[in-house]
Design an enzyme around this catalytic site. Structure first.
Site, short mmCIF file in Angstrom:
data_model
loop_
_atom_site.label_atom_id
_atom_site.label_comp_id
_atom_site.label_asym_id
_atom_site.label_seq_id
_atom_site.Cartn_x
_atom_site.Cartn_y
_atom_site.Cartn_z
N HIS A 197 4.34 -21.13 30.14
CA HIS A 197 5.24 -21.67 29.11
C HIS A 197 6.67 -21.56 29.63
O HIS A 197 7.11 -20.48 30.04
CB HIS A 197 5.15 -20.84 27.82
CG HIS A 197 3.85 -20.89 27.10
ND1 HIS A 197 3.63 -21.70 26.00
CD2 HIS A 197 2.70 -20.21 27.30
CE1 HIS A 197 2.40 -21.52 25.56
NE2 HIS A 197 1.81 -20.62 26.32
N ASP B 44 5.05 -29.05 25.01
CA ASP B 44 4.10 -28.40 24.11
C ASP B 44 4.06 -29.15 22.78
O ASP B 44 5.09 -29.56 22.24
CB ASP B 44 4.48 -26.94 23.88
CG ASP B 44 3.34 -26.12 23.32
OD1 ASP B 44 2.81 -25.25 24.04
OD2 ASP B 44 2.94 -26.36 22.15
N CYS C 283 -12.42 -28.84 28.97
CA CYS C 283 -11.11 -28.20 29.00
C CYS C 283 -10.04 -29.18 28.52
O CYS C 283 -9.88 -30.26 29.09
CB CYS C 283 -10.80 -27.69 30.40
SG CYS C 283 -9.10 -27.13 30.59
N HIS D 74 -1.66 -21.68 32.47
CA HIS D 74 -0.41 -22.41 32.18
C HIS D 74 0.75 -21.44 32.06
O HIS D 74 0.59 -20.30 31.61
CB HIS D 74 -0.55 -23.24 30.90
CG HIS D 74 -1.06 -22.50 29.71
ND1 HIS D 74 -2.39 -22.20 29.54
CD2 HIS D 74 -0.42 -21.98 28.64
CE1 HIS D 74 -2.55 -21.54 28.40
NE2 HIS D 74 -1.37 -21.38 27.85
P1 AMP Z 1 -1.52 -20.42 24.87
O1 AMP Z 1 -1.62 -20.09 23.40
O2 AMP Z 1 -0.63 -19.50 25.65
O3 AMP Z 1 -2.89 -20.57 25.49
O4 AMP Z 1 -0.79 -21.82 24.97
C1 AMP Z 1 -1.45 -23.01 24.70
C2 AMP Z 1 -0.40 -23.98 24.26
O5 AMP Z 1 -0.94 -25.28 24.31
C3 AMP Z 1 0.10 -23.76 22.81
O6 AMP Z 1 1.50 -23.50 22.84
C4 AMP Z 1 -0.23 -25.09 22.14
O7 AMP Z 1 0.75 -25.50 21.22
C5 AMP Z 1 -0.32 -26.03 23.32
N1 AMP Z 1 -1.13 -27.21 23.11
C6 AMP Z 1 -2.37 -27.29 22.56
N2 AMP Z 1 -2.82 -28.56 22.56
C7 AMP Z 1 -1.84 -29.30 23.15
C8 AMP Z 1 -1.71 -30.69 23.44
N3 AMP Z 1 -2.67 -31.59 23.16
N4 AMP Z 1 -0.56 -31.11 24.03
C9 AMP Z 1 0.42 -30.23 24.30
N5 AMP Z 1 0.34 -28.90 24.07
C10 AMP Z 1 -0.77 -28.45 23.49
#
Ligand code: AMP
Length: 112
Positions: A100, A30, A4, A98
Site C-alpha cells: 500500500h 485502491d 485471485c 501488495h
Molecule cells: P489488504 O487488506 O492489505 O489485503 O489490502 C487489500 C486492498 O485491496 C484493500 O485496501 C482493498 O480496498 C483493495 N481492493 C479490493 N478490491 C479491489 C479492487 N477491485 N480494486 C482496487 N482495490 C481493491
C-alpha cells in the site's frame, strides 16, 4: 492463480485505475482509499504474501517502484507510508502480495 482478485486485475478481467505498469509490476488505485492517495503496488507473479517470497529482487523492485510512484504522485516533499499487511493478524484481506502506498495526509502511529 485462478481465483485471485489481483491476478484477475493483472489479466484485465476486473477493471482497475492503473497508475503504472511494466513487465513485472502493476500499480493501481485502491477501490476504498484510506488516504487522498492510496495506490496498491503488486508483482505480476502471484505470491500469497511476503511470506512466500525468497527472491529479494521481487521485494526490492516493489519498494523501489512504490517510491518512484510516490515521487510521480508528488508525495516526496511531505512523505508517505508504505505498508505490507501480512496474514490474518496483519489485516491482509487479499492474498496476493501488495504494497500500500498511502499519502496526502498526516499518518498516525501506531497503526490500528
Ligand atoms: P489488504 O487488506 O492489505 O489485503 O489490502 C487489500 C486492498 O485491496 C484493500 O485496501 C482493498 O480496498 C483493495 N481492493 C479490493 N478490491 C479491489 C479492487 N477491485 N480494486 C482496487 N482495490 C481493491
Amino acid at each position: 492463480m485462478e481465483n485471485c482478485l489481483f491476478c484477475k486485475i493483472i489479466q484485465g478481467q476486473i477493471p482497475s485505475t492503473k497508475v503504472y505498469e511494466d513487465e513485472s509490476v502493476l500499480a493501481f488505485r485502491d477501490i476504498a482509499p484510506q488516504a487522498p492517495i492510496h495506490i496498491l503496488v503488486i508483482p505480476k507473479s502471484h505470491y500469497d504474501s511476503v511470506r512466500q517470497v525468497s527472491n529479494p529482487d521481487v521485494l526490492g523492485t516493489l519498494m523501489i517502484k512504490a517510491a518512484e510512484i510516490a515521487q510521480a504522485e508528488g508525495l516526496d516533499s511531505k512523505g508517505y507510508r508504505l505498508v505490507c499487511n501480512t496474514g490474518q493478524d496483519g489485516g491482509q484481506t487479499v492474498d496476493h502480495l501488495h504494497i500500500h502506498l498511502l499519502g496526502g495526509r498526516v499518518m498516525t502511529w501506531p497503526p490500528g
